[in-house]
Design a protein around this motif. Structure first.
Motif, PDB file in Angstrom:
ATOM      1  N   GLU A  38      -6.760 -24.569   1.979  1.00 21.12           N
ATOM      2  CA  GLU A  38      -7.374 -24.584   3.322  1.00 21.12           C
ATOM      3  C   GLU A  38      -7.861 -25.977   3.691  1.00 21.12           C
ATOM      4  O   GLU A  38      -7.842 -26.351   4.850  1.00 21.12           O
ATOM      5  N   GLN A 116     -11.140 -25.308  11.297  1.00 19.69           N
ATOM      6  CA  GLN A 116     -10.381 -24.445  10.376  1.00 19.69           C
ATOM      7  C   GLN A 116     -11.119 -24.168   9.069  1.00 19.69           C
ATOM      8  O   GLN A 116     -10.882 -23.168   8.408  1.00 19.69           O
ATOM      9  N   LEU A 117     -11.976 -25.088   8.678  1.00 14.27           N
ATOM     10  CA  LEU A 117     -12.689 -24.926   7.406  1.00 14.27           C
ATOM     11  C   LEU A 117     -14.100 -25.478   7.552  1.00 14.27           C
ATOM     12  O   LEU A 117     -14.285 -26.562   8.101  1.00 14.27           O
TER      13      LEU A 117
END
Ligand SMILES: Nc1nc2c(c(=O)[nH]1)N(C=O)[C@@H](CNc1ccc(C(=O)N[C@@H](CCC(=O)O)C(=O)O)cc1)CN2
Ligand SMILES: Nc1ncnc2c1ncn2[C@@H]1O[C@H](COP(=O)(O)OP(=O)(O)OP(=O)(O)O)[C@@H](O)[C@H]1O
Length: 183
Positions: A38, A116-117
């Motif tokens: 990720e 996204q993370l």
């Protein structure tokens, strides 16, 4: 154990952690973050700017910037309310609320949908992703309506068997410590 008791207990253990342990553990945690799929795939990450009492995130922020990722860091804008602003250089950080380094006002706001993370600080956490913060609710409020991957970074020495939580506490997808990962 109540949250308050868990916070106090974690604090007393944390105060006894040596600089040597902190540096070594931060290094292992940094390597684990960099190995996460990720992380490698993320174009935009949200990461706290660590204080001396937290897993060191300065190297990971530097790594992300060098590898062309966008990096957002938190800024407190009200009681229990924070937003995320993009930094492109450490020089954009200024000492802000609670003595934490925060982005200056020239920095662009990053929307939750872009992220996204997230790499999230904690006072303590357990293997199943329950997280204890400072008790001001900044992260739980911010994370409540988000879908990005949430990873708390925690000193292995501060992890507990079971963190007391309530219905507002947001569960982490991962807790990354130098000892064991939890998925
Ligand atoms: N690096 C970092 N940035 C962050 C947070 C964080 O925990 N770490 N936050 C996460 O919310 C927000 C700031 N909120 C905070 C709220 C309270 C305290 C605080 O009360 N600190 C006490 C120690 C309390 C304790 O022992 O747990 C202190 O500094 O004396 C710190 C940060 C946003 N930015
Ligand atoms: N989504 C939310 N909406 C409104 N209030 C919230 C929300 N999440 C948490 N709170 C409130 O914030 C306060 C602090 O919550 P809690 O003790 O869980 O913080 P924490 O997880 O330790 O800290 P943090 O989230 O800042 O790292 C509580 O009074 C809680 O009710």
């Amino acid at each position: 154990m109540t949250k308050q008791e868990a916070r106090y207990l974690a604090g007393t253990i944390r105060n006894r952690l040596s600089d040597f342990y902190r540096e070594k553990a931060s290094q292992v945690i940094l390597e684990k973050v960099q190995q996460m799929e990720e992380y490698q795939n993320a174009e935009v990450i949200f990461c706290y700017v660590s204080t001396e009492d937290e897993v060191n995130t300065w190297p990971v922020i530097g790594h992300a910037l060098e590898h062309g990722k966008k990096v957002g860091v938190p800024v407190c804008i009200g009681d229990g309310i924070m937003e995320v602003r993009e930094i492109t250089s450490f020089s954009q950080l200024k000492k802000g609320a609670y003595g934490i380094m925060e982005p200056d006002s020239s920095c662009r706001k990053i929307e939750k949908e872009e992220i996204q993370l997230a790499l999230i600080p904690c006072v303590s956490a357990d293997q199943t992703g329950r997280r204890l913060g400072h008790g001001a609710g900044y992260y739980d409020r911010y994370l409540a309506d988000t879908r990005f991957v949430k990873a708390a970074l925690c000193w292995g020495e501060l992890m507990m068997d079971r963190i007391p939580v309530d219905e507002l506490d947001i569960r982490m997808d991962r807790v990354i410590s130098e000892k064991e990962d939890c998925e």
